[in-house]
Scaffold this active site. Structure first.
Site, PDB file in Angstrom:
ATOM      1  N   ASP A 152       0.862  -1.174   0.000  1.00  0.00           N
ATOM      2  CA  ASP A 152       0.000   0.000   0.000  1.00  0.00           C
ATOM      3  C   ASP A 152       0.909   1.239   0.000  1.00  0.00           C
ATOM      4  OD1 ASP A 152      -3.024   0.903   0.809  1.00  0.00           O
ATOM      5  OD2 ASP A 152      -1.523   2.233   1.697  1.00  0.00           O
ATOM      6  N   GLU A 191      -4.876   2.481  -3.733  1.00  0.00           N
ATOM      7  CA  GLU A 191      -3.415   2.470  -3.828  1.00  0.00           C
ATOM      8  C   GLU A 191      -2.823   1.148  -3.357  1.00  0.00           C
ATOM      9  OE1 GLU A 191      -4.467   4.665   0.057  1.00  0.00           O
ATOM     10  OE2 GLU A 191      -5.322   4.369  -1.946  1.00  0.00           O
TER      11      GLU A 191
END
Length: 333
Positions: A212, A255
């Site tokens: 992430d 993301e």
């Protein structure tokens, strides 16, 4: 007869040729172009000259008994040169062998016995010319149909190729994240299920790396979503460039990315994740500069499902976030 038809009359008797000339001129006038030859050899020369000019004999009327080439021999040679030409044989003898040869080898249209009747010649010539024109039109129509079929086949082939390509693209889009070109969540779930089945069947290790991007919201807020998208695309490229060909890469959403490491145990996946973390941290992203990512790792267990494996990797990822970010955390035992 839309076009002027060409007739060749062949006889070694000038009286017969003169009678044919008068009769054909009287009944057909300018409808016909009539050529005359007094021998088979001369007839072949005339046919060759006409062919060189791009013209084709519609009809040949030849005597059977002539010095040199007989009528049946002439017709056989003419047939080899011009199969469409209609052939009529005039004979004053009952030599059926020559007639049979002309029928079998020259596609003889009709034979007429001498002395011939003018009306019979006129009717035969008219029918022969009609047969030639019909055959010629049929050939033209068949050629036009052949061309049309070839064009249609090309169109169908092109359309088929286009459809195949579109279907291929649709298949790719169905499993691909539009922005990054990596696998989407749907494909990743399917792929993980397959890999877990394979791992249990063949007793091979499978690990996943979940990553992430750190503080990604700040990137979007500070530079805009367009720049944020460029960062996501850049991360995807780094994953492609620094992962094995055997690894499967996907974007879970936002993301968050995942790397499916085939034939990799916990130690091997830790090495791979550490390498990716370092590569991302060292990379300069246009308009943003450096960004970092946090990583969580999980390795397949006997009773795992795709959801349970992802859940353990996710828990490890959040431990990496809580421990300061820009780090790799393995799953807990």
């Amino acid at each position: 007869m839309d076009e002027t038809s060409i007739i060749l009359c062949v006889d070694d008797d000038s009286t017969v040729l003169s009678a044919l000339r008068s009769m054909l001129s009287t009944h057909f006038g300018s409808e016909l172009q009539v050529e005359f030859a007094e021998s088979g050899d001369e007839a072949l020369e005339i046919e060759a000259e006409l062919r060189a000019q791009g013209s084709e004999l519609s009809l040949v009327i030849t005597d059977f008994m002539m010095p040199g080439l007989r009528g049946d021999e002439l017709l056989v040679q003419l047939h080899e040169r011009s199969p469409s030409t209609v052939k009529i044989l005039l004979t004053g003898q009952s030599d059926m062998s020559g007639v049979k040869r002309a029928i079998n080898d020259a596609n003889l249209y009709r034979f007429l016995e001498k002395p011939f009747a003018n009306d019979d010649i006129v009717l035969t010539v008219r029918a022969a010319i009609r047969a030639f024109c019909q055959e010629r039109d049929l050939i033209r129509q068949n050629e036009a149909l052949r061309r049309m079929n070839a064009e249609l086949e090309e169109i169908v082939a092109a359309r088929t190729e286009e459809l195949v390509e579109k279907n291929r693209l649709l298949e790719v889009l169905a499993v691909t994240d539009k922005l990054t070109g990596l696998y989407n969540r749907r494909k990743l779930d399917e792929l993980l299920d397959e890999e877990l089945v394979r791992a249990r069947r063949y007793e091979v290790a499978v690990s996943i790396i979940l990553l992430d991007i750190d503080h990604f919201k700040r990137v979007n807020d500070s530079y805009g979503h367009a720049v944020g998208d460029e960062v996501l695309v850049g991360i995807a490229k780094l994953l492609r460039d620094h992962s094995r060909d055997a690894d499967a890469l996907g974007r879970l959403g936002g993301e968050e990315f995942v790397v499916v490491c085939r034939h990799s145990d916990a130690a091997a996946s830790m090495v791979a994740a550490t390498k990716l973390r370092e590569v991302i941290a060292a990379h300069g992203f246009p308009g943003v500069g450096q960004v970092t990512a946090s990583f969580g790792i999980a390795t397949c267990r006997a009773d795992d499902t795709a959801a349970s494996l992802l859940a353990r990797a996710d828990a490890a990822l959040y431990r990496a976030k809580g421990a300061g970010r820009n780090r790799v955390e393995p799953e807990h035992d």
